[in-house]
Write a protein that holds these residues in place. Structure first.
Motif, mmCIF file in Angstrom:
data_model
loop_
_atom_site.group_PDB
_atom_site.id
_atom_site.type_symbol
_atom_site.label_atom_id
_atom_site.label_comp_id
_atom_site.label_asym_id
_atom_site.label_seq_id
_atom_site.Cartn_x
_atom_site.Cartn_y
_atom_site.Cartn_z
ATOM 1 N N GLY A 1 -14.600 133.186 -104.008
ATOM 2 C CA GLY A 1 -14.381 134.266 -104.887
ATOM 3 C C GLY A 1 -13.989 133.741 -106.221
ATOM 4 N N LEU A 2 -13.205 134.707 -107.044
ATOM 5 C CA LEU A 2 -12.727 134.326 -108.474
ATOM 6 C C LEU A 2 -11.341 134.173 -108.322
ATOM 7 C CD1 LEU A 2 -12.944 133.988 -111.568
ATOM 8 C CD2 LEU A 2 -12.987 136.444 -111.597
ATOM 9 N N VAL A 3 -10.811 132.916 -108.781
ATOM 10 C CA VAL A 3 -9.301 132.776 -108.706
ATOM 11 C C VAL A 3 -9.020 132.023 -110.095
ATOM 12 C CG1 VAL A 3 -9.679 130.359 -107.679
ATOM 13 C CG2 VAL A 3 -7.470 131.613 -107.284
ATOM 14 N N GLN A 4 -7.692 132.120 -110.549
ATOM 15 C CA GLN A 4 -7.330 131.488 -111.633
ATOM 16 C C GLN A 4 -6.919 129.993 -111.247
ATOM 17 O OE1 GLN A 4 -3.895 133.952 -113.371
ATOM 18 N NE2 GLN A 4 -5.379 134.994 -114.695
ATOM 19 N N ALA A 5 -6.945 129.225 -112.390
ATOM 20 C CA ALA A 5 -6.514 127.933 -112.290
ATOM 21 C C ALA A 5 -5.179 127.633 -111.568
ATOM 22 C CB ALA A 5 -6.657 127.111 -113.632
ATOM 23 N N GLY A 6 -5.080 126.818 -110.501
ATOM 24 C CA GLY A 6 -3.638 126.502 -110.141
ATOM 25 C C GLY A 6 -3.706 127.261 -108.770
ATOM 26 N N GLY A 7 -4.441 128.357 -108.670
ATOM 27 C CA GLY A 7 -4.726 129.214 -107.234
ATOM 28 C C GLY A 7 -5.393 128.435 -106.270
ATOM 29 N N SER A 8 -5.212 129.177 -105.119
ATOM 30 C CA SER A 8 -5.767 128.629 -103.741
ATOM 31 C C SER A 8 -6.847 129.645 -103.054
ATOM 32 C CB SER A 8 -4.804 128.616 -102.891
ATOM 33 O OG SER A 8 -3.750 127.493 -103.369
ATOM 34 N N LEU A 9 -7.928 128.967 -102.396
ATOM 35 C CA LEU A 9 -8.813 129.752 -101.552
ATOM 36 C C LEU A 9 -8.864 129.052 -100.444
ATOM 37 C CD1 LEU A 9 -11.779 130.688 -103.970
ATOM 38 C CD2 LEU A 9 -10.163 132.276 -102.985
ATOM 39 N N ARG A 10 -9.257 129.579 -99.388
ATOM 40 C CA ARG A 10 -9.606 129.063 -98.012
ATOM 41 C C ARG A 10 -11.154 129.476 -97.598
ATOM 42 N NH1 ARG A 10 -7.259 129.184 -91.996
ATOM 43 N NH2 ARG A 10 -8.314 130.967 -91.734
ATOM 44 N N LEU A 11 -11.964 128.367 -97.644
ATOM 45 C CA LEU A 11 -13.318 128.719 -97.193
ATOM 46 C C LEU A 11 -13.449 128.311 -95.602
ATOM 47 C CD1 LEU A 11 -15.198 126.679 -100.077
ATOM 48 C CD2 LEU A 11 -14.273 129.031 -99.988
ATOM 49 N N SER A 12 -14.503 129.334 -95.110
ATOM 50 C CA SER A 12 -14.749 129.017 -93.627
ATOM 51 C C SER A 12 -16.404 128.970 -93.529
ATOM 52 C CB SER A 12 -14.268 130.461 -92.862
ATOM 53 O OG SER A 12 -12.951 130.510 -92.980
ATOM 54 N N CYS A 13 -16.305 128.047 -92.476
ATOM 55 C CA CYS A 13 -17.892 127.959 -92.005
ATOM 56 C C CYS A 13 -18.075 128.212 -90.414
ATOM 57 C CB CYS A 13 -18.201 126.589 -92.673
ATOM 58 S SG CYS A 13 -20.007 125.940 -91.865
ATOM 59 N N VAL A 14 -18.686 129.290 -90.134
ATOM 60 C CA VAL A 14 -18.728 129.604 -88.556
ATOM 61 C C VAL A 14 -20.230 128.979 -88.038
ATOM 62 C CG1 VAL A 14 -19.013 131.314 -86.934
ATOM 63 C CG2 VAL A 14 -17.296 131.649 -88.688
ATOM 64 N N ALA A 15 -20.184 128.177 -87.141
ATOM 65 C CA ALA A 15 -21.344 127.605 -86.593
ATOM 66 C C ALA A 15 -21.591 128.390 -85.304
ATOM 67 C CB ALA A 15 -21.176 126.252 -86.085
ATOM 68 N N SER A 16 -22.963 128.692 -85.044
ATOM 69 C CA SER A 16 -23.595 129.354 -83.846
ATOM 70 C C SER A 16 -24.782 128.581 -83.550
ATOM 71 C CB SER A 16 -23.970 130.650 -84.147
ATOM 72 O OG SER A 16 -24.729 130.846 -85.194
ATOM 73 N N GLY A 17 -25.386 128.849 -82.344
ATOM 74 C CA GLY A 17 -26.443 128.367 -81.984
ATOM 75 C C GLY A 17 -26.087 127.047 -80.926
ATOM 76 N N HIS A 18 -26.964 125.960 -81.129
ATOM 77 C CA HIS A 18 -26.770 124.613 -80.463
ATOM 78 C C HIS A 18 -25.376 124.160 -80.925
ATOM 79 C CE1 HIS A 18 -31.075 124.594 -78.838
ATOM 80 N NE2 HIS A 18 -30.524 125.534 -78.439
ATOM 81 N N THR A 19 -24.353 124.537 -80.774
ATOM 82 C CA THR A 19 -22.961 124.137 -81.409
ATOM 83 C C THR A 19 -22.634 122.549 -80.726
ATOM 84 O OG1 THR A 19 -21.850 125.377 -80.218
ATOM 85 C CG2 THR A 19 -22.050 126.272 -82.550
ATOM 86 N N PHE A 20 -23.089 122.734 -79.454
ATOM 87 C CA PHE A 20 -22.725 121.347 -78.742
ATOM 88 C C PHE A 20 -23.060 120.146 -79.298
ATOM 89 C CE2 PHE A 20 -26.921 120.936 -77.110
ATOM 90 C CZ PHE A 20 -27.275 122.072 -76.825
ATOM 91 N N SER A 21 -24.207 120.163 -79.929
ATOM 92 C CA SER A 21 -24.975 119.106 -80.495
ATOM 93 C C SER A 21 -24.087 118.543 -81.850
ATOM 94 C CB SER A 21 -26.251 119.405 -81.199
ATOM 95 O OG SER A 21 -26.313 120.516 -81.961
ATOM 96 N N ILE A 22 -23.080 119.410 -82.523
ATOM 97 C CA ILE A 22 -22.353 119.144 -83.475
ATOM 98 C C ILE A 22 -21.394 117.897 -83.308
ATOM 99 C CG2 ILE A 22 -20.629 119.678 -85.357
ATOM 100 C CD1 ILE A 22 -21.989 122.956 -84.912
ATOM 101 N N TYR A 23 -21.427 116.865 -84.184
ATOM 102 C CA TYR A 23 -20.334 115.970 -83.989
ATOM 103 C C TYR A 23 -19.541 115.676 -85.282
ATOM 104 C CZ TYR A 23 -22.459 111.835 -86.695
ATOM 105 O OH TYR A 23 -23.014 110.910 -87.451
ATOM 106 N N ALA A 24 -19.856 116.255 -86.137
ATOM 107 C CA ALA A 24 -19.188 115.973 -87.704
ATOM 108 C C ALA A 24 -19.869 117.097 -88.472
ATOM 109 C CB ALA A 24 -19.558 114.581 -88.230
ATOM 110 N N MET A 25 -19.145 117.608 -89.504
ATOM 111 C CA MET A 25 -19.750 118.464 -90.440
ATOM 112 C C MET A 25 -18.843 118.044 -91.817
ATOM 113 S SD MET A 25 -19.640 122.163 -88.611
ATOM 114 C CE MET A 25 -20.142 122.866 -89.798
ATOM 115 N N GLY A 26 -19.639 118.633 -92.672
ATOM 116 C CA GLY A 26 -19.012 118.389 -94.098
ATOM 117 C C GLY A 26 -19.204 119.647 -95.204
#
Length: 124
Positions: free
Chosen positions: A10-35
């Motif tokens: 989103g849009l935020v002023q300098a000094g502000g905060s945001l929290r991003l999310s990333c939802v995984a689906s499918g063969h999630t058992f194969s995930i060992y690391a993310m970035g």
């Protein structure tokens, strides 16, 4: 296959905060690391942060250390990026990705699946 969906930008002023999310689906058992990566207009994609899915070890690019925190919820198959003290230079499209190849954690080629990205805009 793994599907990734980012949200929270989103849009935020300098000094502000945001929290991003990333939802995984499918063969999630194969995930060992993310970035998290980001790409600003006219610039190359750059590494932001990494997390090991089970051990929880993390790594950050220098420009976000002390301001950003990466975390994950294994039960929800969700990764987060808490971004505090945002600066205009943090403006970019942020992407999450799953890592499944050996090599430096900052190398995008070691990540296989990517989300569609979420826009973060920081105004001065």
């Amino acid at each position: 296959q793994v599907q990734l969906v980012e949200s929270g930008g989103g849009l935020v002023q300098a000094g502000g905060s945001l929290r991003l999310s990333c939802v995984a689906s499918g063969h999630t058992f194969s995930i060992y690391a993310m970035g998290w990566f980001r790409q600003a207009p006219g610039k190359e994609r750059e590494f932001v942060a990494f997390i090991h899915w089970t051990g929880g070890s993390t790594s950050y690019t220098d420009s976000v250390k002390g301001r950003f925190t990466i975390s994950r919820d294994n039960v929800k198959n969700t990764m987060y990026l808490q971004m505090n003290s945002l600066k205009p230079e943090d403006t970019a499209v942020y992407y999450c990705a799953t890592r499944d190849r050996l090599g430096p954690v900052y190398e995008g080629t070691t990540y296989s699946y990517w989300g569609q990205g979420t826009q973060v805009t920081v105004s001065s």
